[in-house]
Design a protein around this motif. Structure first.
Motif, PDB file in Angstrom:
ATOM      1  N   PHE A   1       0.815  -1.225   0.000  1.00 24.67           N
ATOM      2  CA  PHE A   1       0.000   0.000   0.000  1.00 24.67           C
ATOM      3  C   PHE A   1       0.846   1.271   0.000  1.00 24.67           C
ATOM      4  O   PHE A   1       0.351   2.350   0.327  1.00 24.67           O
ATOM      5  N   ALA A   2       2.129   1.158  -0.379  1.00 25.15           N
ATOM      6  CA  ALA A   2       3.027   2.320  -0.345  1.00 25.15           C
ATOM      7  C   ALA A   2       2.508   3.469  -1.201  1.00 25.15           C
ATOM      8  O   ALA A   2       2.572   4.643  -0.791  1.00 25.15           O
ATOM      9  N   ASP A   3       1.987   3.160  -2.394  1.00 24.66           N
ATOM     10  CA  ASP A   3       1.487   4.219  -3.277  1.00 24.66           C
ATOM     11  C   ASP A   3       0.312   4.957  -2.654  1.00 24.66           C
ATOM     12  O   ASP A   3       0.240   6.189  -2.698  1.00 24.66           O
ATOM     13  N   LEU A   4      -0.619   4.221  -2.070  1.00 26.00           N
ATOM     14  CA  LEU A   4      -1.788   4.851  -1.454  1.00 26.00           C
ATOM     15  C   LEU A   4      -1.419   5.632  -0.199  1.00 26.00           C
ATOM     16  O   LEU A   4      -1.988   6.690   0.086  1.00 26.00           O
ATOM     17  N   LEU A   5      -0.460   5.115   0.552  1.00 24.93           N
ATOM     18  CA  LEU A   5      -0.079   5.767   1.799  1.00 24.93           C
ATOM     19  C   LEU A   5       0.589   7.123   1.575  1.00 24.93           C
ATOM     20  O   LEU A   5       0.592   7.967   2.477  1.00 24.93           O
ATOM     21  N   ARG A   6       1.123   7.353   0.408  1.00 29.27           N
ATOM     22  CA  ARG A   6       1.757   8.647   0.125  1.00 29.27           C
ATOM     23  C   ARG A   6       0.736   9.780   0.130  1.00 29.27           C
ATOM     24  O   ARG A   6       1.043  10.901   0.550  1.00 29.27           O
ATOM     25  N   ASP A   7      -0.475   9.490  -0.322  1.00 34.25           N
ATOM     26  CA  ASP A   7      -1.464  10.557  -0.508  1.00 34.25           C
ATOM     27  C   ASP A   7      -2.732  10.407   0.321  1.00 34.25           C
ATOM     28  O   ASP A   7      -3.606  11.272   0.270  1.00 34.25           O
ATOM     29  N   HIS A   8      -2.825   9.314   1.072  1.00 37.38           N
ATOM     30  CA  HIS A   8      -4.071   9.061   1.794  1.00 37.38           C
ATOM     31  C   HIS A   8      -3.810   8.607   3.226  1.00 37.38           C
ATOM     32  O   HIS A   8      -2.761   8.030   3.533  1.00 37.38           O
ATOM     33  N   HIS A   9      -4.798   8.891   4.052  1.00 36.41           N
ATOM     34  CA  HIS A   9      -4.837   8.321   5.398  1.00 36.41           C
ATOM     35  C   HIS A   9      -5.515   6.973   5.267  1.00 36.41           C
ATOM     36  O   HIS A   9      -6.692   6.888   4.886  1.00 36.41           O
ATOM     37  N   LEU A  10      -4.799   5.892   5.561  1.00 37.09           N
ATOM     38  CA  LEU A  10      -5.342   4.544   5.426  1.00 37.09           C
ATOM     39  C   LEU A  10      -5.704   3.984   6.794  1.00 37.09           C
ATOM     40  O   LEU A  10      -4.883   3.958   7.714  1.00 37.09           O
ATOM     41  N   VAL A  11      -6.959   3.537   6.922  1.00 36.64           N
ATOM     42  CA  VAL A  11      -7.447   2.954   8.165  1.00 36.64           C
ATOM     43  C   VAL A  11      -7.549   1.438   7.974  1.00 36.64           C
ATOM     44  O   VAL A  11      -8.354   0.965   7.182  1.00 36.64           O
ATOM     45  N   PHE A  12      -6.722   0.695   8.703  1.00 37.37           N
ATOM     46  CA  PHE A  12      -6.691  -0.753   8.613  1.00 37.37           C
ATOM     47  C   PHE A  12      -7.552  -1.356   9.731  1.00 37.37           C
ATOM     48  O   PHE A  12      -7.497  -0.893  10.874  1.00 37.37           O
TER      49      PHE A  12
END
Length: 231
Positions: free
Chosen positions: A153-164
């Motif tokens: 999820f490195a690409d998404l984590l650059r621009d988004h707050h990810l809730v797991f």
């Protein structure tokens, strides 16, 4: 108004809930492990007796269709099909990853529009069943099995707050280390939390086939061979 019997057996939790118009009328849950084969029928009978005693007519059966435990999903869907067929009412399939996402949304407040939700179900070792949804439950990443490492999820984590969230997220918390990653622990899929998704499906006429529907396994079932010698 729809009276729906919700069945959830995708993980180690066995649960059933009767819901009506945004309200949970009755429910049963067990968190003690793989007890679906012994408890599910009894829970359903309890709920059906409750409904009968109050003259409540069921309008649909909803069941979690996965991903998740192969055995649990088969047991849950089999019971749900039998009820839907016997009562001649529609069958609703609820995606377990969406259920985890909705459960997390309702339990916590997230005001960042860039927030994405990453539900995870344990699939042994460092593999999980996962997907990515926005706050409207639209897919950013379709449901799939995934082996997790530090670059996931490195690409998404650059621009988004990810809730797991989910039991898969609990086990990979130490692997994904990023300031934009947030881990919500203890989120489990249970029947009473299915209400929002099952009622929405009923309103929209989004039903699955009673005879031919199958669980969302995402990958082939693999039999683990015993290492014990028989002779």
């Amino acid at each position: 108004m729809a009276n729906i019997l919700n069945i959830e057996t995708s993980t180690s939790v066995c649960s059933v809930a009767l819901t009506s118009n945004g309200e949970v009328l009755e429910h049963r849950e067990n968190y003690e492990g793989q007890t679906h084969a012994t408890l599910l029928s009894a829970y359903i009978q309890d709920i059906m007796r409750y409904a009968t005693s109050r003259d409540i007519k069921l309008d649909a059966i909803a069941v979690s269709i996965g991903p998740g435990s192969y055995t649990g999903l088969r047991i849950g869907l089999s019971e749900a099909k039998g009820l839907a067929f016997g009562l001649d009412i529609p069958l609703i399939g609820v995606n377990t990853l969406k259920l985890l996402t909705v459960t997390t949304m309702f339990a916590h407040f997230f005001d960042d529009e860039s927030t994405l939700f990453v539900p995870m179900i344990d699939a042994r070792r460092m593999e999980v069943y996962t997907a990515v949804y926005n706050n409207a439950l639209q897919e950013t990443l379709a449901p799939q099995p995934m082996i997790i490492d530090e670059n996931s999820f490195a690409d998404l984590l650059r621009d988004h707050h990810l809730v797991f969230c989910g039991n898969g997220a609990d086990k990979v918390k130490s692997v994904i280390n990023h300031p934009n990653a947030e881990f919500i622990e203890g989120v489990k899929p249970v029947a009473l939390s299915m209400m929002a998704l099952s009622e929405k499906a009923f309103r929209e006429g989004d039903f699955i086939d009673v005879a031919y529907s199958t669980p969302l396994y995402l990958k082939e079932f693999q039999v683990t061979k015993s290492k014990k010698k028989l002779f």
